[in-house]
Design an enzyme around this catalytic site. Structure first.
Site, PDB file in Angstrom:
ATOM      1  N   CYS A 268       0.799  -1.223   0.000  1.00  0.00           N
ATOM      2  CA  CYS A 268       0.000   0.000   0.000  1.00  0.00           C
ATOM      3  C   CYS A 268       0.835   1.278   0.000  1.00  0.00           C
ATOM      4  O   CYS A 268       0.298   2.360  -0.157  1.00  0.00           O
ATOM      5  CB  CYS A 268      -0.931   0.017   1.208  1.00  0.00           C
ATOM      6  N   GLY A 269       2.115   1.176   0.222  1.00  0.00           N
ATOM      7  CA  GLY A 269       2.949   2.369   0.299  1.00  0.00           C
ATOM      8  C   GLY A 269       3.639   2.502   1.637  1.00  0.00           C
ATOM      9  O   GLY A 269       4.707   3.099   1.743  1.00  0.00           O
TER      10      GLY A 269
END
Length: 304
Positions: A268-269
């Site tokens: 997701c980062g």
């Protein structure tokens, strides 16, 4: 004549920046009351070799003894729930309560939010810190500010505002130095070569106590210890994130195959290196904070 583009600003900000040396770690907080923690590359390699041989409970005990500013980040997946339960049962003179950090993206399944309430009741001694995207409190607020389906129109921006920025805000406000994660090698993707200890670009220490465990080992622990879990797991889901990017998986698929299905993306980062856009936004925020500080100091100087 048009103004500078994102690429122009990005290049100006980062053209002289070098890669951060991740072989050494120090806390992400500037609070001098917490001791700094340093790992040289050889020391980090040695520790990973030794911790690799320990049980998750032993890794947790080591973390409690060794790491100041220790928290657990969790989206209330199975591995994170196992960690919460293990911590609740550790015996000994060392502190075993570790505060939880939950990033409420405002796009979680209702079953996930229901699980949060069940976990709070089951483990009332655990402090839970919930962080949402800045300046919004609901999915409707989020849409009003960023438009419909931001995860489709600007994926990097979505990751930044829904996950990365709230995580960084949590780490700064709570003076987080190290975090326990629920990541495991058996989850596939980029997690296949996971170490027990990792250090990110900002010096945050990440401990993966269940890195060696399989999905079946996690399930067995959950069942044998009657640990509450997400109802979606009984409907074919194995890894649960936002409702818009999570699907059930087949028995033959990797555990996280249902996350961002059909895309190259697997994280997701939060556990990836920052995207160019995220780095630019971070730089802009730091610049804004510095300008506010300068104005405040100038005001104090004038009043004095």
């Amino acid at each position: 004549m048009s103004g500078p583009t994102f690429e122009d600003n990005y290049d100006e900000t980062y053209s002289h920046a070098g890669n951060v040396e991740s072989g050494y770690a120090s806390g992400s907080s500037s609070d001098a009351s917490l001791p700094e923690v340093y790992f040289s590359k050889p020391h980090l390699k040695f520790l990973n070799q030794q911790l690799q041989r320990l049980s998750p409970q032993e890794i947790l005990q080591w973390s409690l003894i060794t790491l100041p500013g220790l928290y657990q980040t969790t989206a209330f997946g199975l591995s994170g729930l196992v960690t919460v339960d293990m911590l609740s049962k550790l015996n000994g003179p060392t502190k075993s309560n570790v505060d939880l950090i939950f990033l409420d993206t405002l796009h979680h399944f209702k079953e996930t939010l229901n699980l949060v309430d069940r976990v709070k009741k089951r483990y009332p001694h655990v402090n839970l810190h919930v962080y949402k995207p800045a300046d919004v409190d609901s999915a409707d607020d989020f849409t009003a500010k960023y438009g419909a389906e931001l995860w489709k129109t600007n994926e990097d921006l979505y990751d930044w505002v829904a996950k990365v920025e709230p995580a960084q805000r949590a780490y700064a406000e709570l003076q987080v130095r190290a975090v326990l994660t629920g990541r495991r090698r058996s989850q596939g993707g980029k997690r296949g070569d996971l170490d027990i200890i990792e250090i990110d670009e900002k010096g945050l220490i990440k401990i993966n106590p269940l890195a060696n465990w399989s999905f079946s080992e996690v399930q067995t622990y959950i069942n044998e210890n009657n640990v509450p879990f997400n109802e979606l797991l009984d409907r074919g889901y194995k890894s649960v994130g936002d409702w818009h990017s999570t699907q059930p998986v087949k028995d033959s698929e990797d555990e996280r195959a249902g996350r961002w299905k059909g895309q190259q993306k697997t994280e997701c980062g939060i556990h990836n290196k920052p995207s160019r856009y995220a780095q630019f936004l971070m730089a802009q925020e730091q610049k804004r904070q510095q300008e506010e500080l300068s104005k405040a100091l100038e005001k104090v100087s004038i009043e004095a």
